[in-house]
Every structure is written in C-alpha cells, then in structure tokens.
Design an enzyme around this catalytic site. Structure first.
Site, PDB file in Angstrom:
ATOM      1  N   GLU A 235      -1.907  -6.311  -1.709  1.00  0.00           N
ATOM      2  CA  GLU A 235      -1.643  -7.055  -0.378  1.00  0.00           C
ATOM      3  C   GLU A 235      -3.003  -8.007  -0.244  1.00  0.00           C
ATOM      4  OE1 GLU A 235      -1.834  -6.347   4.492  1.00  0.00           O
ATOM      5  OE2 GLU A 235      -1.356  -4.669   3.142  1.00  0.00           O
TER       6      GLU A 235
ATOM      7  N   LYS B 212       2.933  15.561   3.719  1.00  0.00           N
ATOM      8  CA  LYS B 212       3.947  14.492   3.267  1.00  0.00           C
ATOM      9  C   LYS B 212       4.981  14.135   4.158  1.00  0.00           C
ATOM     10  CE  LYS B 212       3.045  14.922  -1.756  1.00  0.00           C
ATOM     11  NZ  LYS B 212       2.271  16.279  -1.828  1.00  0.00           N
TER      12      LYS B 212
ATOM     13  N   ASP C 233      -3.312  11.410  -3.977  1.00  0.00           N
ATOM     14  CA  ASP C 233      -1.768  11.516  -3.999  1.00  0.00           C
ATOM     15  C   ASP C 233      -1.331  10.583  -3.032  1.00  0.00           C
ATOM     16  OD1 ASP C 233       0.769  12.069  -3.652  1.00  0.00           O
ATOM     17  OD2 ASP C 233       0.683  14.235  -3.681  1.00  0.00           O
TER      18      ASP C 233
ATOM     19  N   HIS D  23      -3.179 -15.097   6.405  1.00  0.00           N
ATOM     20  CA  HIS D  23      -2.301 -14.595   5.482  1.00  0.00           C
ATOM     21  C   HIS D  23      -1.653 -15.751   4.883  1.00  0.00           C
ATOM     22  CE1 HIS D  23      -2.074 -10.268   5.461  1.00  0.00           C
ATOM     23  NE2 HIS D  23      -2.782 -10.127   6.638  1.00  0.00           N
TER      24      HIS D  23
END
Length: 1176
Positions: A841, A972, A1048, A1146
C-alpha cells in the site's frame, strides 16, 4: 511325517529371511552413509565410556587400600549365646525373622605421631559428631532424609509394636521411633564430647581408668609411652529390610568420600596427594591385587588364566598379520579391535543396567577367554570376502556399495547362524546357577550380540571408507599390490617365518571353494570350545571365576569385643527371642592430615593437578558429562559436514568431465535419435500477451535453463540432473527412484503424472528442495487452464526452503516477495528504532514516518505492558447443568491449584495466570490465560490445556471434551472478550506533541485533530457498532510489521484492537495522544520467525529469539514497538484527514507510475519519478 519337517523348514527359512533382510538393510545404510554411521557408534560408545569410567572411579582400585576384604557374616540363632560364621551367599540358613545388622568401622591412623594427642582426639570427636548427626541420606531433598543417630542406628530396645521384621514396608515406615541409645563404640565412651576432652588435664590417667574400653578402641596402645597408632569408631546399623540396607550403604559411601579436612579418607587420597602419588597408588593397587589373586588361586587356575592370556595375545598378533596380508597395514585390524572394544563397553553397560554385578576379578579372568572364543574370525571373514570381490575388476570401475553388499550377502547368514548357536550355549551357561560363570556367560552372550550388530554397521562403514581410499590410490596410480610388493622385498627370514605362523593361508584370497569348506570348520571348533568351557565349569574341573577373596578377621579385639557387646545387649533387649544376623564390613581407613612434601617441583605438579581435577569434575559430573557427549556429537557432525563440503568440488569436476565424454559420444553416434526425440517433444504455448516476443524459448527449456543457473550457485551437487533431454520409459524410471540424481526433471514429472511418485513428497524423495519446488511448479502449470505458472515471474531460486518445510508451508511452488520499507527512526522509551514494514500500500510507510518525526520532536513515545497472557478456551460438556456448575465451582476454588500445577508441568515457560469459566447450558467454556515466554504460544498453551483437561476428567469422569478450542479464546476472529479481557500483550503508549510541531510537520492544528478524533474514531466507530475498532487504521501498521517480522498475519483481526485518544493539554497548546491495544499477539521464536529474512528484521529491532535472562522480554519489546508505530500512523492519518491531504497524497503516490508488462528481460525504465506522498 513329511508335514512337520516341511513346517519346520518353512519356519527356519522365514527366520533366515528376516535376519538376512535386517542385515542387508543395516549394511546398505552403513555403506550409503559411512561417516554418519561411524559417528553414531562413536557417540554410543562415548556414553558407555563416560558411565563406566565414573563407575571405575568409585572402585577401591583408585583408593589408598591395597588388599580388598570381603564382608564376614556371623549369625546367632535364638538359643545360642555366641556367633558363628556363615557363608555370605547362604541366605537359606538365616531365619526370615532375624534381626539384621551391618557393622561399619572407621579406623583413624597416624603411625608416626600417634593418635593420643589432644588435637588428634579432638578432631576424631568432631568427626564422630559430624558423621552421626550431620550426614543425611539419601541426597535428594524430595524424600525423607535420615541421619545415623536419629533413624539409621541399631537400638538395643526396639518398639514393642515391632513385627514382620523382614518386611520392607514396615522397615520404611517404622524407622526407630523411641529415644533408646544407639549402639556405637568410640572414644566417646571415655570422653563424652570435645569439651570433656579439652578439660581433661591428664589423658594418660583417663585411659588407665578406662583401660578395657581403651584397649578395644585404640590400636597398638602403649601406656608407658602414651602412644596408640590408631583409633576405631564402630557403628551398628539396623538393616532389617532392603530400604534400610540401601540407606546404610549410602551412608557408608558418603563417609568414605568426605572431602579432606583434619581427617582424610584413603578413598579420597587423590584429592590431597599430588598427581604422581595418585598414579603411584593406582599402579600399586593393581599390582598387589594381581599378586593377591595369584596367591589365592590354585595352580591349575593360574595355568588356565595364563594360557588364556597367551592365546589372547596370539589372537591379536594373528589379526594384524592377516589384515596386513590382505593389504591393510593397521587400519582394518585396529578397526576390528575397536569393534570388539565398543561391543565390550556396551555389553558391560547393559549387564550393569540389568542389575548384574560383574566384579573386576571376573572381568580379569574373562577377557582372555572372550577374546579367544569370540575372537575376530567374523569380521576377518567379511573383510576377506570384500577384498576378493574388489579384486575381480579394477576399483575405479566398481560401485563400492555393490561390492560390499555382495560380500555381505555371501557371509551374513553363516555368520548369523554361528553367532546364534554360540549365544544359545552361553545363555544356557548363564542359567547354570554357578556364581561367576553366570555373569561371564551373560556378559559373553550380550557381547556377541553387540559385536554382530556393530560389525554390520560400524565396521561395514569402515570397509566402505577403506575401499574408497584404495580407489583414490588407484586413480592416483598407487595400488595396494604395489604397496604389498614394496613391503615384501624387505622382509627377512625370521619375520617371514613368524608371519607365516600367525597368518591364515587364505588371507590373501585363494579360491572360493576352499573358503566355503573351511568356514564351517572354524565355526564348529569355536562352538565346541565354548561348550567345553561351560561344561568344564559346570562340573567344576577348575574354579576360575569362583575364587573368594579374604574376609574381615572378626577375631581382632576391635571387632570381637564389639560383636560380643552387640550380642549381649541384643539378648537383654525385648527382641532376645529373635535371631541376630550381623555383617561385618571392612573398616574405612582415615589418616590424620599432614603437609605433603614431594620431590617433584610445584611448578610441575600444580598444572597437572589442576588438569586432573578439571578432568575428574567434568567426567564424573552426571550432567556435564552428558553435555560433553552432546558437544562431541555436534562436533563430529560438523566435521562430517565440512568434510563432505571440502570433497565436493573435486567430485563435481570429475563428474562434469565424465558427463562431457558421455554427451560427446552420444552426439557422435545417436544424432538421429536425438533429433527424433526433440521433434516428438510437445511444446506448450502460453497466451500471447504474457510472454514477451523478445526472447523465443519454450517453457520447459526456460525452466531448465533457470534451474541450471540457480544450481550452479547453490546446488552444485545436482548440476547434472537435467542435462539430458532423453526421457526414458516409465518402468526404467521407477527402478531409479531411489537414486533421484540419475533422473532428469521430465522423467520425475512423468513419474508423478503416472502415480509413481506423490507430488507432496517431492522434497523427501528428491532430497533437493529447490529442484522439488521447480518440478511441482511445472506439474501445476501444465495441469492448469492458463499454463502460465511454469514461466511466470514468481521467484523460485535462492530461498531457504529447508526452513519452510515442515514448519511454514506445504506444496511450495515459490515465494512471494513483498517490498519492505522503514519508518523512523522513532524514539520509543528512549531508544531510536527503525520500524520495518512489509506492504504493497503506497503512502503507508511514508505516513508512518511523518508520524514518527512529529512524535520525536515532542520527546518520543512512552510505552507500558499492562498484561501478558495468551489464551485458549476449550469447550467441554456435562450430562446436566448441575454437573457443569459443580465443575465451574471446583475449578474456581479448590481445583484451581490442581489445574494450575498440571498446566505448568507441561513447559518450562508456560505459566497459567488466570482462569475464566462460563456456562452455556450443559456446556462449560474454560479460558486459560498463560504467559508463554518469547513464543506467541498457541502450541505451548494447547499442550497445557490437554494436560489440565485430563486432570479435570479425573475429578469429573462424566465430562466430555467437545473441542480443545471452543472459540472462547478467541483466535483470529473479532470478539469482545479479547477487547475487554485482553489476549497476548496488552500495551498502552502515549506521546505529547507541541502545537508548533503539529502545525509545522502535520499541517493542521491541535483543536482540529482533537475534534476529528472524537467525531471519527469514537463517535463514528460507536455508530458502526465496532468492537475494538476505535482507531483510524491500526491494522495497517500492525499487519505491515507482522509480515516483516514473521508473525501470523491472520491474527491481525484481534491484534488490531485499538482505541486512539487525543486531548489538548498545556492550556490547549499541545496535543496528547495515546493508543491502547489490549490484544497484540506476537512472538520472537517459532512460526515465521525461523525464516532468515524475517529474522534479519527482528535482529534490526534487537528482539530476535528468546531473551537470554528474562523470558518474554523480547516479545513484550516487539509489542511495545508495534503499539508505538501504530500511534505514529494514527497521528499522521488523522492529521491528513483534518487537513484534507489524504486523497491528494494517495493519488500522487499510487498513480505516479504505470505497472510494466511482465517480460522475460529486465523492465525498461519509464523515465518518470515515483509520486510523492504527504510532504512535511
């Protein structure tokens, strides 16, 4: 009658097949990996050596004693008033209810100055006080410990409840409870304690007043000269029961090995004497022990032992002579000797582990017979057959493995048959019940088994290395025959005669028929020798292995008087109706410490003493000796690896030269066949837009080309895998599966496509991880719709696949590079830290860097870890809600400690900190919260949960475990429990940014930032019903750091829980910002942190691996860094939103360049600069 014979024959054939198959597999493994096999056997032998050396150190061979005395056993039946001597092995003559006593004596001597000086007697009384009251056994503090005066001594008045006197359980629990006096005989009978002695003005007068006692306590007492050469301390132990007997032996050992002080034990003489004196003592003891045994033995015993030693020496000479005749001067003969030595050590260790004591006397008599009867005929037969086969063709044209396996096939079963029959005979001898012969036969049988195993493993590996060396000699132009010719020219007549006498006529290898005829004869002669040897001892034709050494003389006054007093007091006690059995042990010698004087200068003795002391400490220590062995293991394997690496380049050059010759020959003779093969080979075409037209290359050729170049850098030993484009038939390829280096890539692909090889097992089968990844990639590409993967831009080469396999990923087809940027440095808790971020990004790293700059200008960020606990929430079910509630109450109250101890027992680092239990009907959810050190800890805590649940099941048998993870963790997945209770590391960070910096760097105002944060991060998230999402983009920064540091990525769901708060301070001039993240789940060991690129990022942060002194500190430090970086990103994004810069930044950054089309060559430069991001 034919059926039983047929069945027996079939059973024998089946057994022979099993044995033969096992031998072949062991030999094949040894010839394939000879160095590794040698290393493994050396390690096993090293363990045996360390153990046996420690055992030998405790032997009286190393002490100051010369003659070994055996205990004397005396027995007084109920009606007798005197003792009678009994055989120490005749347990049947002793009544089961007899009171058993061990009598141990300590003799303190000083022949030169005497022991009647006040100083010496005071030392003896202090020593007596210490021995009786301060020596506790056993050493372990985990069990009850006992001292002589309180628990171990024989007391003349035992409890009235005494019964079942030979019961171990009674002996263990009924350790004398009454305060009746212990039986002891010492100078304390004359002087009660040291104070009484020092107050005595005239020692001679006191001794005269107690003359009867003094004569029994002092040796060589001379009152006129006030002299006595020694003083005796006598201790009687109650050993009724095996446990008491064991405690008495332990007490004796601890006393005998006390460190030197005023009195020095002769068992520890080496700690006071210098090195030369200690070596002299060992040599003296061995010589005197041999002389003692010769004096005790009969003439026929001496002759038998002497003949055995002469035959043993002849056996060794014959071995070296025969091996020399076959072309090996010393190597193979020495290897055979070591083969036997390793077998002997392992056999001795095994016999010791079985609880059978093999005394040094038995070993001294058994070694020559072991060497002669077992001998070296088996390895010699194998060696001879190997050299015969190696001479059939030149070694340069042979496959060494095949040659050795041929030899093993021809001799394995005959050797196994002879060995098995000899073991059977020795086992029968071990069951004979004759003392000495039992131990010898058991040791011999086990030694034979180990010798057989090591011969087809270790010695076979030595033979493989020997043939490899001979082949190298032949390549260099020096053959073994040339060496033999050179040695034979200088051999004199006498030497030739001796060699002929000791050599085997067929050692050099004559015809095979003669050898086949001689082999069984030698085996049968050896078998007859063993049978005759066992029969000779069963019928007692000679008494070797059965001689009994001298025993303690109980007629000496210092012993006889003590025994009389012991029996007299026993008859007067409440147990007079019971027999008394006493074992009198040899006295433990001590002497008064003196200043040593040596004729050797201190400059020489001190370094040697330090060296011997260090050696003794490290070898004797039970833990350090094992670590030394492990260090040897690592060192040997490292040397093996380096040796293999060192010898690879030469092999590669030779292989390349051979491949070139083969290729040239094929091209000159089979050009037509190759052209047909190339024409028949299908070409896979990829869609046009993907592959550039600048280079025309088939995917297969391109993959082979790339694979070849990558191997030239990192996998040189597989550089010839796919140089041939000829694909052989599938049946021929199947035969070569065990040698995958002989198959090219296309052949491996055909094997997988035909189901002969599993795609997921390519790494294991091929042994070359990068090659396996490339082949799997080709398989998937050809089976896909687009068929573009094989020639795609996904990288393949130069990656650490060995770290990935079995840990991070399966069915690997390459690796995905992600650009890594750095934000900062950022001042976090006073340290300037660069923050790595892996992201695709645009603007993210630049925005975070701007936030770091603003925070640094305000003095940096401060962080704190307020909680640390990884969680796991299993789900269990009960039949009723009442049982479920009972379980909840039990865990929360009396069961808490039980569950915690069970959980903590599973790991050195996992420590259970909190339990939270919830009910849903009959279901019970238990949330374990645990510290896990520097690991993220999911595997660690799962193991602990299993153990804890098993303990809970013991108290609630009707409990059923539904799932080890019941989503009560929660892992998660978004969950309010993580937001409220926390999971992993709970971190808070803050910073104060001056208003001027806000306006200059962030291009906005404090008031605007505070208002935006309230409206967006607080009210906006509340309107959306967010749980833990009261922030701008915490997941952005956290996930980028996760990817860079091997965490993770899926755990960003709960780890990104964050609330960002902003407030105007210092009269609304400055900005106070804080971020609270209650569930950051990170670790610095395990998982993706084992990959070298990720480890380099952890190194840059200074948190790689476990913390050396404070477990968990590295993982907490990483969580602090992440939280501070999130705060920097939050600050910069909110400032951009407040100033209206977000869209512009951006658009400029993400649209600055156009993504180029993938081509096979390097991408051309566009000539444009990348877009800029938020400017400061």
């Amino acid at each position: 009658m034919s059926l039983p014979n047929h069945s027996g024959s079939s059973a024998f054939k089946s057994f022979s097949y099993i044995v033969g198959t096992g031998i072949k597999r062991a030999a094949k493994l040894s010839t394939r990996n000879p160095i590794e096999m040698i290393v493994v056997v050396l390690i096993l032998s090293s363990f045996s050596y360390f153990y046996l050396f420690n055992l030998a150190r405790t032997s009286d061979i190393f002490s100051g004693t010369v003659t070994r005395l055996y205990p004397t056993s005396v027995y007084a039946p109920t009606k007798d008033h005197s003792f009678s001597v009994v055989d120490r092995t005749a347990d049947s003559t002793i009544a089961n209810n007899a009171v058993k006593v061990h009598l141990h004596q300590i003799v303190v001597s000083d022949p030169k100055h005497g022991v009647l000086s006040r100083q010496t007697l005071a030392s003896v009384l202090r020593f007596q006080q210490m021995a009786e009251n301060e020596i506790y056994v056993p050493d372990s503090t985990a069990v009850n410990r006992f001292a002589f005066n309180k628990d171990l001594c024989y007391k003349t008045t035992l409890p009235s409840s005494y019964s079942s006197h030979s019961s171990d359980s009674n002996s263990n629990s009924n350790l004398n409870s009454k305060t009746s006096p212990c039986f002891a005989h010492s100078p304390a009978d004359i002087w009660q304690d040291e104070a009484t002695l020092l107050a005595d003005k005239n020692i001679r007068s006191t001794i005269e007043a107690n003359l009867d006692t003094a004569k029994n306590v002092f040796g060589d007492l001379q009152l006129n000269a006030t002299y006595a050469s020694s003083v005796t301390l006598s201790y009687a132990f109650n050993t009724t029961g095996d446990y008491r007997e064991h405690l008495a032996d332990m007490w004796k050992h601890k006393v005998a090995t006390l460190p030197p002080a005023d009195l020095v034990s002769l068992s520890n003489i080496g700690q006071q004497e210098n090195v030369f004196a200690w070596l002299f003592i060992v040599t003296r003891n061995v010589i005197f022990r041999v002389k003692e045994l010769i004096d005790l033995a009969d003439n026929i015993d001496i002759i038998v032992i002497l003949v055995g030693y002469i035959m043993m020496i002849a056996t060794f000479i014959s071995l070296y002579v025969n091996m020399r005749a076959m072309g090996s001067r010393y190597t193979l003969a020495t290897a055979v000797v070591f083969n036997g030595f390793f077998s002997f050590m392992l056999a001795l260790l095994t016999v010791r582990a079985l609880g059978v004591d093999v005394y040094p006397v038995v070993l001294a008599e058994a070694i020559p017979f072991l060497a002669v009867t077992i001998g070296f005929e088996r390895p010699f037969k194998l060696t001879k057959r190997v050299f015969q086969f190696s001479k059939e063709t030149p070694l340069t044209k042979q496959e060494i493995r095949t040659t050795i396996m041929r030899a093993v096939d021809t001799v394995a079963l005959p050797i196994a048959r002879d060995c098995f029959m000899e073991i059977i005979v020795l086992v029968l001898g071990a069951k004979s019940g004759i003392s000495g012969l039992e131990e010898f036969c058991l040791l011999s049988a086990i030694l034979l088994a180990y010798d057989f195993i090591i011969m087809f493993t270790w010695y076979t590996a030595v033979l493989a290395l020997k043939l490899e060396l001979l082949r190298i000699r032949e390549i260099n132009g020096i053959s073994a025959d040339d060496i033999k010719k050179g040695t034979k020219k200088s051999t004199g007549y006498i030497r030739r005669t001796v060699i002929k006498a000791f050599s085997d006529d067929h050692a050099a290898g004559a015809n095979t028929a003669n050898q086949k005829a001689d082999g069984p004869i030698i085996g049968r002669v050896k078998l007859l020798m063993i049978v005759g040897f066992v029969v000779m001892h069963i019928f007692k034709f000679c008494s070797a292995f059965q001689s009994v050494g001298p025993q303690v003389n109980i007629t000496e006054p210092s012993i006889a008087v003590v025994l009389d007093q012991l029996l007299e007091q026993h008859k007067a006690s409440s147990q007079a109706s019971l027999p008394l059995f006493v074992q009198v042990f040899p006295a433990m010698p001590f002497h008064v410490a003196t200043v040593n004087k040596s004729f050797v200068p201190d400059a020489i003795t001190r370094p040697l003493e330090a060296l011997f002391d260090t050696y003794a400490v490290y070898i004797q220590h039970p833990v350090i000796s094992k670590w030394l062995t492990i260090a040897l293991f690592v060192s040997l394997f490292l040397n093996t690896y380096l040796f293999n690496v060192a010898k690879q380049p030469k092999q590669i050059v030779e292989q390349v030269n051979q491949d070139k010759k083969i290729t040239n020959a094929i091209e000159s003779t089979n050009n037509t066949h190759i052209e047909v093969t190339e024409k028949q080979k299908p070409t896979i075409q990829s869609p046009g837009p993907v592959v550039s037209s600048a280079v025309v290359m088939s995917p297969n050729h391109k993959r082979s080309h790339n694979h070849h170049h990558s191997h030239s850098h990192s996998h040189n030993h597989h550089s010839n895998h796919h140089q041939s484009d000829i694909v052989r038939p599938i049946d021929e390829c199947v035969a070569l599966v065990r040698t995958p280096e002989m198959l090219n890539d296309e052949e491996v692909i055909s094997l997988v496509e035909n189901g002969k090889m599993a795609s997921y097992a390519l790494e294991k089968v091929l042994g070359d991880l990068q090659r396996a990844v490339g082949i799997r990639r080709a398989l998937i590409s050809r089976a896909s719709i687009t068929k573009t993967l094989e020639a795609s831009a996904l990288p393949l080469e130069n990656y650490h696949y060995d770290k990935v396999m079995g840990a991070c990923c399966e069915n690997v087809i390459g690796y995905m590079p992600i650009p890594v940027g750095v934000a900062g440095p950022m001042n976090i808790d006073g340290d300037l830290i660069h923050i790595p971020m892996a992201t695709t990004e645009g603007c993210l790293v630049a925005s975070t860097a701007r936030g770091c700059k603003a925070i640094n200008a305000g003095g940096g960020a401060s962080t704190i870890v307020i909680a640390d606990g990884m969680t796991r929430g299993p789900c269990v079910e009960f039949p009723t809600i009442l049982r479920a509630a009972a379980c909840k109450l039990w865990i929360e109250n009396e069961g808490n400690d039980i569950v915690t101890n069970a959980f903590n027992s599973t790991s050195r680092f996992a420590r259970l900190r909190k339990l939270k239990i919830a009910l849903a009907g009959k279901l019970v959810f238990i949330r374990f919260s645990t510290t896990t050190g520097d690991a993220m800890g999911m595997n660690m805590i799962s193991k602990g949960c299993e153990k804890a649940l098993s303990i809970i099941t013991e108290h609630f048998p009707d409990m059923q475990i539904i799932s080890l993870s019941g989503n009560y963790c929660t892992d998660k997945k978004p969950a309010a429990i993580n937001w409220i209770e926390g999971r992993g590391k709970s971190v808070v960070t803050e910073a104060v940014i001056p208003g001027a910096i806000v306006e200059k760097v962030l291009k906005t105002t404090v008031a605007a930032l505070v208002e935006l944060n309230i409206s967006k991060n607080l009210i906006g998230s509340a309107m959306a019903g967010s749980v833990g999402g009261f922030n701008a983009h915490a997941a952005n920064i956290l996930t980028a750091i996760y990817l860079a540091t091997g965490q993770d990525p899926a755990q960003n769901v709960e780890s990104s829980n964050c609330i960002t708060l902003m407030k105007a301070v210092n009269d609304t001039k400055d900005l106070h910002i804080s971020c609270t993240m209650p569930s950051i789940e990170v670790g610095t060991i395990g998982g993706g942190t084992i990959l070298p690129p990720q480890q380099s990022m952890l190194d840059m942060l200074g948190v790689r691996g476990p913390h050396p002194t404070e477990p968990g500190k590295n993982a907490q430090r990483l969580a602090r860094i992440i939280c501070a970086a999130v705060m920097a990103g939050e600050l910069s994004l909110c400032a951009a939103l407040a100033a209206g810069h977000l869209v512009k930044a951006h658009m400029a950054h993400n649209r600055g360049t156009q993504a180029p089309t993938i081509t096979s060559g390097p991408a051309p430069s566009t000539g444009t600069e990348p877009g800029t991001c938020i400017k400061s």
